[in-house]
Each structure stands twice: as C-alpha cells, then as structure tokens.
Scaffold this active site. Structure first.
Site, short mmCIF file in Angstrom:
data_model
loop_
_atom_site.label_atom_id
_atom_site.label_comp_id
_atom_site.label_asym_id
_atom_site.label_seq_id
_atom_site.Cartn_x
_atom_site.Cartn_y
_atom_site.Cartn_z
CE LYS A 72 -9.87 0.36 2.63
NZ LYS A 72 -9.56 1.27 1.59
CD1 TRP A 76 -2.56 1.75 0.46
CD2 TRP A 76 -2.05 1.86 2.64
NE1 TRP A 76 -3.28 2.78 1.01
CE2 TRP A 76 -2.99 2.88 2.35
CE3 TRP A 76 -1.58 1.74 3.96
CZ2 TRP A 76 -3.47 3.76 3.32
CZ3 TRP A 76 -2.07 2.61 4.91
CH2 TRP A 76 -3.00 3.61 4.59
CG ASP A 96 -2.48 -2.90 7.32
OD1 ASP A 96 -3.60 -2.76 7.82
OD2 ASP A 96 -2.02 -2.15 6.44
#
Lengths: 439, 415
Positions: free
Chosen positions: B254, B134, B215
């Site tokens: 999300k 990311w 993560d």
C-alpha cells in the site's frame, strides 16, 4: 528392492524435537537458543562459497542460471524489449486475482497445451474448459501448490520421483505432506539411463501413486527418455493408474526449440482426449527459458475430467493459495504476456534468443568433451545429455578435490552447470578434471 | 468429480469475489469501495512518481538483471526495510538483534511467521485476532493449524475502541498466547489506539508474556508520517517493554503502491538480549521454510523499494507521495461526513473522520451494504468496511446520497 527409501542426507533435520523449541514462558526462556541451525541449501550454498574464493581462475558450476561467453548474466534482448514496452505503458500495479491474470493464464495455455496452434488435442481440452491454470511463484511455487493440493484431495500420498532428481523436490513434497519415494532412473556406474530398472521399479509401486516426470532436460542428469521409451512408461502409468505430475523447468533447452521439447505434453493430451487418462498436472516455469529467474514466473495447470471439475478445482486452488501469499508477483508475468501478445511481435525474437542460448551451451559441451582425456575415462555420456547441466559421474571426493585444489565449484553429486563454462576457462576446467580423474 | 476425493466448488474469496462482481457490473457510475488499493481523484490507479523514477533508474543501471535473489531476499532491501519500520537509530538493529527475511508481501510474511511459530513455539498455540480484523487473518493461521480466538476491539455502539474489553482479554488469555496487533491504520475499522492506550495494551501483554505479532500493512497511511505510524512497534522494542519475541510482518503493497509486486518482509526480534547463535539459527530456519515453498522471493519489487530507500531524492519523493495519498483520503473523509451531516442522515458520522488509513468502518449493516451494491452500484464488503480511497470529487456526493437512502430505507419502521 527398487523401492529405494530416501537417503539420510536428503531427509529433513529433526527440527521438531520439543526441547529444541523456543518459548516465552519464563522457565523456558533459555531454550530459544536451541533452535538448531538448518543446513544451508546445497545448491545455493555453492555460490556463497564461490563468492568468498579469491582465486581469479575460480569457476562456478553450481546454480542453473545462464552465463554468456564472458561469464556474465544476460537479459534476453526480447525480454529487455518487453520490459521497455511494459515500463512505458504500465498504468497500475494492482493485485492480480489469486491465481494470476487471465491474460497470463491464457498465454500459458495457448503456448504449452495448444503448442501455439499445433496441438489439436490440447486445443480441444482448452475449449472444453478442462485445463485450470494458475500463475505461481515459478517452478518451486507450482510444485508446492500442487503438492498441497494433492495432499488435500488426492487419495494417495505416495509420490514417486526419479533417482536422482532436483535437490529441492523431496523437501518441497515432504513439507506439503506427501511421501516421496525414488524410482530407478540412472545408473551412475554406467553414466547412462537405467531404463530396464526404471520400468521395473515403477511397475512394483502401488496403483494410484503420483509419479513425477521431468518433461525434458532431466535435472540433474540431462538424460531424457526417447519417444519410444516414453510410450513404455506411459503404458505403465495407465496400467497402474498413476497420477502423472510433470515438471517442465527447461522447455526449449533440449532442442533449442520450446515447441519441440513438449512431446510428453502432447502425448498426455492425446491420452486424455482418448479417455485413456483422466487427469494430469504440469508445473511450468519461465525462469530458465526467458531468463526470468528472480522474477518468479511460472504456473501450475491441472487437466481435469470436465468443465465442472475445473470450476471446483480452481476454487480450491484459490482457497489454498489465498492464506499463503494472496496473489502472485506481476512483473515477470507482464513481461511474459507482452512476449506472447501478437501486437508486439516479440515471439520470434524470443525464440531466437533462446536458440542462441542453447546453441552456446551445446558448443561449450562439445568443447569440454574435446578437451577431456578420454583415455582414462569414458566421457561419451556428455554428448547424450541435454540442457543446462552435465552429470559428470564424478564422485563427491573428486568434486571436493576440484573445489579445494582448483576452485571449481559444483554440487557434490557431480552435476556441472555448463553455462559457467566459456572459451576462457574450458581448457583450465578440462585440465582440472583430467588431473582429478587420473588420481 | 470422481478423481479428487470430496472436492467441491467453493464460493469465491469475499474480496476477490467483490472485485469480480464490480468488474462485471455494466453501470457506468459504479463505485468500487472494496479492495484496499489507492485511487487518485479521477478514480484511477496511481503509480507513485517515486516508483516511476525508481523504475527508470533501476532498469537503466548496468547491473540490472533478472537473476535469482538469495533465499533471504535482496539484502539492500532488507536492510533499509528494517530501518523504515524500526527507525534509523534502532538499538535492536545496531545490536544485530533483528532477523529479516523477504516475503511475498504481508500475507506471505504472516504465513511464514505462522509456519515458524507452529514449528518452534512452545507457548500457547492460539492466535488472538482483533474483532473485527482483516478477512484473511483467520485462515492464514487456521490453515497452518493454529487455534484462533478474538479480542474485543471495536465497540459498535460508541464506534470507538473497546479498550476495556481488549485489556481484559489480554489478562484472561492463557499466558504465552500469540497476539496479532495492527501496527497502524487498523483494518477494517481504521481505528487505532492512542499512544497512551498502546502503552496500556503493551504493558498488559508483557505481564502475561504473550508473544507479539505486529501486522504493519499501512505504515505511512494513518498519519502520512512513517515514524508516527511505527509508534507502537518502536515503543515496544526500543523501551524493551516486551521481553518476549516480537515478530513484525511488513508490507510495501500500500505505502509504495506496488500491490501486485508482492514486496514485504518478516522481521523477528527473538530476544531483548543479543544472541547471535539464536539469530543465525532463526535465519537458517526461515530460509528452509522459504526454500521449500518458493525457493527465493521475487526480485523486481524489492529492487524498486530498495532503489527508493537508498536514494535521498527518491526517498523524499516517496514521503511526499505518502502525504499526497493520505491527505487526499483525509479530505474525502471530511467531505463524506459533511455531506451526510447536511443530509441529516440518521446516526452519527464523526467516526468517519476519526478513523485513519485507507478504510472506514461505516457501521452500515450487511443489508444496507447489499442494497448499496444492488440499487446504487456501490461496492463494499459486507462488514461495512469502505475503502475511502475509492471516493473522489466526482463520486462522493453520489455515495453520500446512496448511503442516506439505504440508511433511511432500513430505518423505516417495520409495519
């Protein structure tokens, strides 16, 4: 001699001692447990102790959040209405930009800097793109962001804060890499502003220092400067080329009217337009004046020298914020946007809600004053102070005695959050104070 | 620009800059495959039905207010959030070995993890990130003062996991380094290790006593199943495979579709043994870090998530919503692959369906991506990462045709 160095108790614990770190390497595994316990936050710690107290007469004068006359938290009716509109119309919960939504930024600019159409200088600065506004994690977030920003780009690390000041100011700025130092503000023995020493201590500081100014309702003393005194301070600011950093957490709490509480901002705008001041920054929050405490809604604005400077500064703010939290939370800022959106017609009801809140605080302040024994202590300062707090002048010992003997909870600097006072407990409280003062 | 020393204008953040260009594009058939936010089959943002129900319930409750949370955050949220990631029957939770702190979603959690490690971790101050990863990971850690290195992850030739390279870097990294692992739905590749591969990875990490930082930004998006998507984390913790501290950065952006509400948490499991004193010390230090950055975390989003997780019916609705999102995305993967296959677009496209989560790492070159944007009004980041959630029945053919065109354009022999 006025360069008061930071008191020991406000300094951070020495957590960086290497033996107190944790490690995964085998021979050092035992050292994990040596991470020291950080001291609990002074203000929020009070609430925890209060919650544990079984005394039914207990009073919480710690946290600066509004309570109504029955001691309960409120939602401003205008905020409730805005929230209803939001829930009925919201179709997405997407990310805003890194510095928040444009609509929120514009609402803040129009409301604060242009004083909703009443400040020609602010209007000019907005039109010239000389104000960069970023939505932040309420007041603390804005202070931290500007602290990090000034640490990166401003030539001077020294930041002058009034003595006393909000308990978290020093920690925020130290962690941002700045070097906070006190300037004289208040004379505890007289329970009054110490204006002569304030000027003297500011004048003795090096040119180009950053100076933190409380826009109104100085926290914790509640003692503000008069317009004439502000003039004198701003003369020093110009002469010494200080960088003004304004913290405005209580806009509206001094007079009941947010448009009246921003004399300092209007004057600063004027000085910038007159080219007597190049830049300043404002940390602002809706935590108190809309009662949006936990929604973390506030902003940082930097008044710049030019539209080009604004672009550069905005890009650097984005670079700074992106790795810390990416983008700010939307719920509170959408409520603010609705309140300032003319089509919903909520601005006046919000102003009325705020006026009512401030009105109750002033009533309670007078009632407390009435019930205090003026024969053993001069309480006149209570009537001069403004905002959510009274700075009683009681000693730490007296505050602790109030806590232990009467279940009255306040910070040990003698700051009382007066919204914890109401018709039902004001006499109990006054009596407790009278007893403690007598001893 | 004299007032602030050396201040220059920077290019916009790639992701937010992409969004700005997309918004400014006047083409009516433009397609946004950039930022990872879910879209329904009409290309519209979607507030989950579970969220709408929870909001109505929360706001009408007599206790609802906008008061400050404690510095740690909303306790009912933290309790349930830790169960979502660690499992209802987590031994670490039962033994009180987990220290939790609410954060400003995933970025906030990673940042706080970084600050905590910077101050108290005496191991190797290098964070190993997957290559690719990311876009924000790198600066989250470099801005705090960490060195950042990378471990091989994506093999662009085979469009699959480079397990050999991954394991080899774990072995050669200085002992006690920090390894950041994507718990599931790897961003940007969408490619996750199999359970067997995870076991090998974790075994090697333990052998070198590396610190593991998970993560978890897409739990539920890979398989549609929260438990399955937490496999690596739970295997590491429940089996005590990892003896070093484990830190989990958890985001509800999300999987609850509340991107802008900034709901997340950091969970620290400092030890495989119970150590209450250490737990308290860690919590107090996390509080101190939060206090000087934001005072206390935002309330609303955490209350919504907590409302969902503490209500059986809402929790079921949410799990159904997760299936709705993950299955629609999967359908779009199948469709896109089918279209490209039918078009005989040069290259293989199996990876699009083998990948999970919101993204597909298409393998398109930066040139092709630029042409997609310029000629076709299709926006994705230059790495070739496409947010599959941006596809729908109305635009997938256009996207397939456009990909076909740019691939053939750059595949032409250069004369």
């Amino acid at each position: 001699m006025y360069r008061t160095s930071l008191l020991k108790q406000t300094a951070r614990p020495s957590v960086r001692v290497s033996t107190r770190q944790f490690s995964v390497l085998n021979n050092q595994v035992r050292k994990w447990s040596e991470i020291p316990l950080a001291p609990p936050d002074k203000i929020l710690g009070i609430s925890e102790a209060y919650n544990k107290d079984a005394n039914t007469s207990k009073i919480n004068l710690g946290v600066g959040a509004y309570r109504d006359n029955s001691g309960k938290p409120i939602i401003f009716p205008s905020v409730k209405e805005a929230e209803k509109i939001l829930l009925a119309s919201e179709v997405e919960k997407e990310y805003t930009g890194i510095t928040g939504s444009k609509k929120f930024q514009n609402a803040v600019k129009g409301f604060v800097f242009n004083n909703s159409g009443k400040d020609v200088n602010g209007q000019q600065l907005i039109e010239q793109n000389r104000i960069v506004t970023a939505q932040t994690i309420s007041g603390t977030g804005s202070l931290r962001v500007i602290g990090d920003f000034l640490n990166r780009f401003y030539t001077n690390k020294k930041l002058l804060v009034p003595k006393p000041t909000w308990a978290n100011h020093v920690a925020v700025f130290k962690d941002a890499g700045l070097e906070p130092e006190f300037y004289a503000y208040y004379e505890t023995s007289k329970n009054d502003l110490d204006f002569a020493n304030l000027k003297k201590s500011l004048s003795s500081q090096p040119d180009g220092s950053i100076v933190l100014l409380h826009a109104c309702c100085h926290n914790p003393t509640g003692m503000d400067l008069t317009p004439e005194q502000w003039e004198e301070v701003l003369a020093i600011v110009q002469e010494k080329n200080f960088y003004p950093l304004v913290d405005m957490a209580y806009q509206g709490f001094a007079s009941g009217n947010p448009y009246k509480d921003i004399g300092l901002i209007r004057r600063l705008n004027e000085l910038v337009v007159q080219n007597k001041l190049k830049s300043y920054a404002l940390c602002q929050s809706f935590a108190k004046n809309m009662g949006l405490y936990g929604e973390r809604t506030g902003s940082i604005s930097i008044i710049t020298e030019s539209a080009e400077a604004s672009q550069a500064i905005e890009s650097q703010l984005k670079k700074l914020i992106r790795p810390i939290y990416s983008s700010p939370p939307i719920h509170g800022s959408k409520i603010v946007e609705i309140i300032f959106d003319e089509q919903h017609n909520l601005l006046n009801s919000w102003l009325q809600d705020l006026d009512k809140v401030v009105g109750r605080l002033n009533t309670v302040r007078s009632k407390l004053y009435e019930n205090l024994d003026k024969s053993s202590y001069n309480w006149d300062h209570l009537l001069k102070q403004r905002g959510m707090f009274v700075y009683t002048g009681l000693s730490a010992e007296q505050v602790i005695k109030l806590r232990n003997d009467y279940s009255v909870y306040a910070t040990e600097d003698g700051r009382f959050s007066i919204s914890g006072i109401n018709d039902n407990n004001v006499e109990y409280l006054a009596n407790a104070i009278n007893e403690v003062v007598k001893q | 620009m004299s007032y602030f020393a050396g201040i220059t204008e920077l290019p916009p953040d790639p992701l937010f800059g992409l969004k700005a260009r997309y918004v400014a594009d006047s083409r009516t058939d433009k397609v946004d495959l950039g930022i990872g936010a879910y879209r329904d089959n009409n290309g519209k943002p979607w507030i989950l039905p579970a969220v709408k129900l929870a909001e109505a319930k929360l706001v009408s409750s007599p206790d609802y207010n906008h008061e400050y949370l404690s510095i740690s955050g909303f306790e009912p949220f933290l309790k349930q959030a830790s169960k979502v990631i660690l499992g209802e029957n987590s031994a670490a939770l039962a033994e009180n070995r987990v220290v939790s702190q609410q954060s400003l979603s995933g970025t906030g959690a990673l940042h706080v993890a970084g600050v905590l490690l910077k101050e108290f971790y005496t191991g190797e101050k290098t964070v190993y990130l997957s290559k690719p990863t990311w876009a924000n990971h790198n600066q989250i850690f470099t801005s705090i003062g960490f060195k950042v290195a990378s471990y091989p992850y994506w093999d662009n030739d085979t469009k699959s996991l480079d397990l050999k390279g991954f394991l080899s870097t774990i072995r050669t990294a200085p002992a006690g380094s920090i390894f950041l692992l994507h718990a599931c739905a790897h961003n940007p590749t969408g490619l996750d290790p199999s359970q067997d591969e995870w076991k090998q990875v974790l075994k090697e990490l333990e052998a070198k006593k590396h610190l593991v930082l998970f993560d978890s930004a897409y739990q539920g998006f890979a398989s549609g199943d929260l438990d399955k998507d937490a496999y690596a984390i739970r295997y590491a913790i429940d089996q005590k495979v990892i003896s070093t501290p484990i830190i989990i950065c958890q985001s509800f952006a999300k999987n609850v579709g509340m991107y802008g509400e900034r709901v997340g948490a950091i969970h620290v499991i400092p030890s495989t043994q119970k150590d209450e004193q250490l737990g308290r010390a860690l919590k107090s230090q996390l509080n101190r870090i939060i206090r000087s950055e934001i005072s206390n975390p935002p309330a609303y989003g955490a209350k919504i998530v907590s409302t969902i997780l503490n209500d059986r019916a809402l929790r079921q609705q949410w799990e159904a919503d997760l299936v709705t999102m993950s299955s629609r995305i999967h359908k779009m993967r199948l469709k896109l692959k089918e279209l490209l296959t039918n078009l005989h677009t040069p290259g293989t496209w199996d990876h699009i369906v083998n990948q999970t989560g919101m993204f597909s790492f298409t393998g398109l070159s930066p040139d092709m991506v630029a042409r997609l944007e310029k000629v076709h009004g299709i926006y994705l980041v230059s790495s070739g990462r496409a947010s599959v959630a941006g596809l729908n029945d109305g635009n997938v053919e256009k996207v397939a045709n456009a990909i076909d065109e740019v691939v053939r354009f750059y595949a032409k022999p250069k004369l």
